[in-house]
Structure formats: C-alpha cells, structure tokens
Design an enzyme around this catalytic site. Structure first.
Site, PDB file in Angstrom:
ATOM      1  N   TRP A  26       0.836  -1.198   0.000  1.00 26.65           N
ATOM      2  CA  TRP A  26       0.000   0.000   0.000  1.00 26.65           C
ATOM      3  C   TRP A  26       0.873   1.251   0.000  1.00 26.65           C
ATOM      4  O   TRP A  26       1.950   1.249   0.586  1.00 26.65           O
ATOM      5  CB  TRP A  26      -0.882   0.030   1.250  1.00 26.65           C
ATOM      6  CG  TRP A  26      -2.112  -0.797   1.129  1.00 26.65           C
ATOM      7  CD1 TRP A  26      -2.204  -2.154   1.243  1.00 26.65           C
ATOM      8  CD2 TRP A  26      -3.433  -0.326   0.867  1.00 26.65           C
ATOM      9  NE1 TRP A  26      -3.495  -2.556   1.081  1.00 26.65           N
ATOM     10  CE2 TRP A  26      -4.286  -1.450   0.850  1.00 26.65           C
ATOM     11  CE3 TRP A  26      -3.979   0.943   0.663  1.00 26.65           C
ATOM     12  CZ2 TRP A  26      -5.644  -1.344   0.617  1.00 26.65           C
ATOM     13  CZ3 TRP A  26      -5.334   1.042   0.443  1.00 26.65           C
ATOM     14  CH2 TRP A  26      -6.154  -0.088   0.421  1.00 26.65           C
ATOM     15  N   GLU A  60      -0.348  -7.858   7.139  1.00 18.28           N
ATOM     16  CA  GLU A  60       0.301  -9.134   6.840  1.00 18.28           C
ATOM     17  C   GLU A  60       1.762  -9.187   7.289  1.00 18.28           C
ATOM     18  O   GLU A  60       2.413 -10.227   7.203  1.00 18.28           O
ATOM     19  CB  GLU A  60       0.210  -9.429   5.341  1.00 18.28           C
ATOM     20  CG  GLU A  60      -1.192  -9.734   4.855  1.00 18.28           C
ATOM     21  CD  GLU A  60      -2.097  -8.510   4.687  1.00 18.28           C
ATOM     22  OE1 GLU A  60      -3.331  -8.679   4.771  1.00 18.28           O
ATOM     23  OE2 GLU A  60      -1.583  -7.384   4.489  1.00 18.28           O
ATOM     24  N   HIS A  89     -10.624   1.797  11.812  1.00 17.71           N
ATOM     25  CA  HIS A  89      -9.758   0.829  11.138  1.00 17.71           C
ATOM     26  C   HIS A  89      -8.277   1.111  11.417  1.00 17.71           C
ATOM     27  O   HIS A  89      -7.499   0.191  11.694  1.00 17.71           O
ATOM     28  CB  HIS A  89     -10.050   0.864   9.629  1.00 17.71           C
ATOM     29  CG  HIS A  89      -9.208  -0.061   8.823  1.00 17.71           C
ATOM     30  ND1 HIS A  89      -9.424  -1.422   8.775  1.00 17.71           N
ATOM     31  CD2 HIS A  89      -8.133   0.175   8.027  1.00 17.71           C
ATOM     32  CE1 HIS A  89      -8.530  -1.983   7.977  1.00 17.71           C
ATOM     33  NE2 HIS A  89      -7.736  -1.033   7.510  1.00 17.71           N
TER      34      HIS A  89
END
Length: 161
Positions: A26, A60, A89
């Site tokens: 990202w 991850e 979030h």
C-alpha cells in the site's frame, strides 16, 4: 527510533548476518522510499544479499516476519504505512501490527526492525519515507536498529532464556 533524541548507532561486523526485509505494498511512493532506505542501510553495513519480500499490506507483516524469523534469519525488518482515515480501522491495524511484530521478536528472539509508519495524513508519511526532501528515513533507521540489536545479541555469550 524517533527523529529527535535518536542515538547514533555504529554497526560493525554485520556482513555475515542474514536479514529479511518485508514490505507492504500500500502507498507505493512511500513504500519505495522505505525500501530504498532499508536496502541502502544494509549495503552500508556490508549486507549485500538481503531477502526482500512484499506482502499486500501492513496487516500481513507479522505473519511474514514470524516465517522469516523461524527460517533462521538473524534480523527481520518490517516496513509499512498506515494512514488515518475516518473510521477506527487505523487504530485496529496499528495496534494489531505493533503487537504482532513485538510478539514475533519476543517469541523468536530475532530482532524485528519496526519501520511501520503510522501517520495522520500522506504528507507525514512522505516526510518520513526517506525520499528526496523527506526529513527522516525510517527504512534506514529500522534496519539500523534491527541489525544493531542482532549484533549485540550475538555478542552475548550465554543464550537468552
């Protein structure tokens, strides 16, 4: 490590260490800067063949870091960026990643360099990414901290238990 008050670390005798760099995908521009800084730091320390893994996002990073620590790497560096949005979030991801990477390091005894930027906006991330015009180079700092810790642990004659 943070900008003000950061120690001047000198890393010696690290050329034989196995180091894995794990980077999220990202925020490509920020991540490119973090990865470049990390690889530059490793090269400066004489570690010319690190393993570089890319994972989808910061979430991850802990599972990949654990896998590399269990595969015999002397140090692992986790690089990512989480930018605050309008929902909780951000808080959940930052907390989970931080706790996960801490757990990997403590459970395995392998230093994990924390190069995960947790920023309020994209400009803060760019300022820390080690890009031209950035005020900080967190990829470089994360590698330096992890490798310095690995060399310190290697110098201890008794195992840590």
């Amino acid at each position: 490590m943070s900008g003000k008050g950061a120690p001047e670390l000198s890393v010696r005798n690290a050329g034989d260490l196995r180091v894995a760099v794990i980077a999220a995908q990202w925020h490509e521009k920020v991540m490119d800067g973090l990865v470049d800084g990390a690889l530059r730091a490793l090269h400066e320390m004489g570690i010319d063949e690190p393993t570089l893994l890319r994972v989808p996002g910061s979430w991850e990073l802990p599972v990949a870091a654990r896998a590399m620590a269990k595969r015999g790497y002397d140090a692992v560096v986790a690089l990512g960026v989480v930018i605050r949005g309008g929902t909780p979030h951000f808080d959940y991801v930052c907390q989970g990643v931080t706790q996960g990477l801490t757990q990997v390091s403590v459970d395995t005894g392998v230093p994990v360099g924390f190069g995960v930027l947790t920023c309020d906006d994209e400009q803060q991330a760019l300022d820390r990414a080690g890009l031209e015009g950035s005020s900080e180079d967190k990829g470089h700092e994360a590698v330096t901290a992890a490798v310095a810790t690995a060399t310190t642990l290697r110098s201890v004659s008794e195992p840590w238990h």
